[in-house]
Design a protein around this motif. Sequence first.
Motif, PDB file in Angstrom:
ATOM      1  N   VAL A 173       0.855  -1.181   0.000  1.00  0.00           N
ATOM      2  CA  VAL A 173       0.000   0.000   0.000  1.00  0.00           C
ATOM      3  C   VAL A 173       0.895   1.237   0.000  1.00  0.00           C
ATOM      4  N   VAL A 207       4.120  -1.147   3.463  1.00  0.00           N
ATOM      5  CA  VAL A 207       3.444   0.142   3.333  1.00  0.00           C
ATOM      6  C   VAL A 207       4.510   1.213   3.185  1.00  0.00           C
ATOM      7  N   LEU A 235       4.777   5.313   3.303  1.00  0.00           N
ATOM      8  CA  LEU A 235       3.956   6.362   3.885  1.00  0.00           C
ATOM      9  C   LEU A 235       4.581   7.730   3.664  1.00  0.00           C
ATOM     10  N   ILE A 288      -3.236   0.639  -3.865  1.00  0.00           N
ATOM     11  CA  ILE A 288      -3.234  -0.725  -3.334  1.00  0.00           C
ATOM     12  C   ILE A 288      -2.778  -1.664  -4.433  1.00  0.00           C
ATOM     13  N   ALA A 318       0.643   5.008   0.741  1.00  0.00           N
ATOM     14  CA  ALA A 318      -0.296   5.856   1.466  1.00  0.00           C
ATOM     15  C   ALA A 318       0.207   7.290   1.498  1.00  0.00           C
ATOM     16  N   SER A 320      -4.019   1.917   5.749  1.00  0.00           N
ATOM     17  CA  SER A 320      -3.083   0.988   5.115  1.00  0.00           C
ATOM     18  C   SER A 320      -3.132  -0.384   5.779  1.00  0.00           C
ATOM     19  N   PHE A 335      -4.273   6.690  -2.053  1.00  0.00           N
ATOM     20  CA  PHE A 335      -3.823   5.395  -1.547  1.00  0.00           C
ATOM     21  C   PHE A 335      -3.802   4.445  -2.739  1.00  0.00           C
TER      22      PHE A 335
END
Length: 356
Positions: free
Chosen positions: A148, A246, A248, A264, A150, A187, A262
Motif C-alpha cells: 500500500v 506500506v 507512507l 493498493i 499511502a 493501510s 492510496f
Amino acid sequence: MTRANDVAVGIVGLGGIGHHHATKLLDRDANLIGGMDIDADARRRFHEEFGVHAYEDESDLYAVCDAVLITTPNRFHEEYAVSALEAGLDVLLEKPLAHTLESAERIAEAARAAEGFCMVGFNNRFAEPVQVLKGYQAEGRFGETTHVEANYIRRRGVPGRGSWFTSRDVAGGGALIDIGVHAIDLSLYFLDHPEVVEVSGETRSEFGGRDDYAFVHMWGDDNGSDGFDVEDSASAFIRDADGNTVSLEVAWATNRPTNDEFVIRGTEAGATFDRGSDELTLHEATAFDDDHHHFSDAEIETRESDSHAAEQARFLDAVAAGEAPDINTIEEALSVQRVIDAIYRSSERGEAVRLD
C-alpha cells in the motif's frame, strides 16, 4: 430491544471536533443528552448551539449517559476514556488512541477489563469507496494484497500554530500523529491488520517553526512559530510478518502538490483510492490473444456521504445491541499507535526499529 436513536449519548471535549460530532448526531435525530468541558466558555457555546446541558465534571455527564464520544486533545484521552469505561459506558474515542504508546496501552488495558467497549474514531474506514474496495478484496479480485502506498499530504495546512495540535506535550507529535494516524490505519486495514515487524521512518520540522511560514489555508488561528515543537512531515516504510509493505508520506506542510491517494497493489489487480475526492479506480490486466491493461472507475451509490456520520451510526447500533463492533477495535488502534511510536523512535535513532 433498544433503538440506536434511544441511546443517551454525551460528548466529552466541546471544541471543534466535538461540535462537529454533535451536529452529525442531531442530523440523525440521535439522543444527544449533554456535553462536558472544563472550559466555561466552551460549555456556554455548546449549550447555546445544541440546547443541551454542558457539565463541568465528567461524572455528572456519565450519570445520565449510556455512551460517550471523547473528543478532547490527545493528552486527555486516557483520563476520560478510562473513567467512562470504569463507569460502565460504551466509548467512541477520537483518534489517535492516545498521545503516547504508554498511555494507549493503559486505555487498552482498561477496555479489556470493562463491561462496555471502546471503539476508536478512524472514520475514513467508513467512506463508501473504502468499503467497496474491501468488498473487492474479500471476493479475491486483487489476489494477495502486497503493498500500500499511502499519502496524506497538505502543501500548507498546519492546524493552527500555537494551538494544542502543535504542542508535543499535549498532542504527542505533529503531522504523523494527527493525520498520519489515518493513513497508517487505512493501510493496515487494507492489509487486514497484519503483525508489523519492522518500521523505518524519518520525521522533519521544516516549515511550522519559521517566522516566514507562507500559508494560504490554515486549519486554525496562527499564533506564530513559538508554539511549534512538533514535526510537519514524515516518511516511513512499514513491513509485516509476511513481507507485505506500506510506504507512507505525510505532511502538514511541504513543497510538493497536495496528495490524498492510496495505491493498493495486489498479485491479480490493484486500485487507487483518492481520499479527498472519494474516487476509486481499479487497475487490472487481462491475458487474451491480445494482452491488455484496463482501468475502470467505480461508480458508487452514495448512501452515507459523511464518514463521521457512518461511524456514529455503527457505534450507536453496537451500543443499542449491547455488542462490541468488530471494526475500529481497541487492539487495532493499539497496533497503529505502536507503528507511530516506532516511526518516532526510528527517526530519533536513525535506523529501522523491530517490533517483533
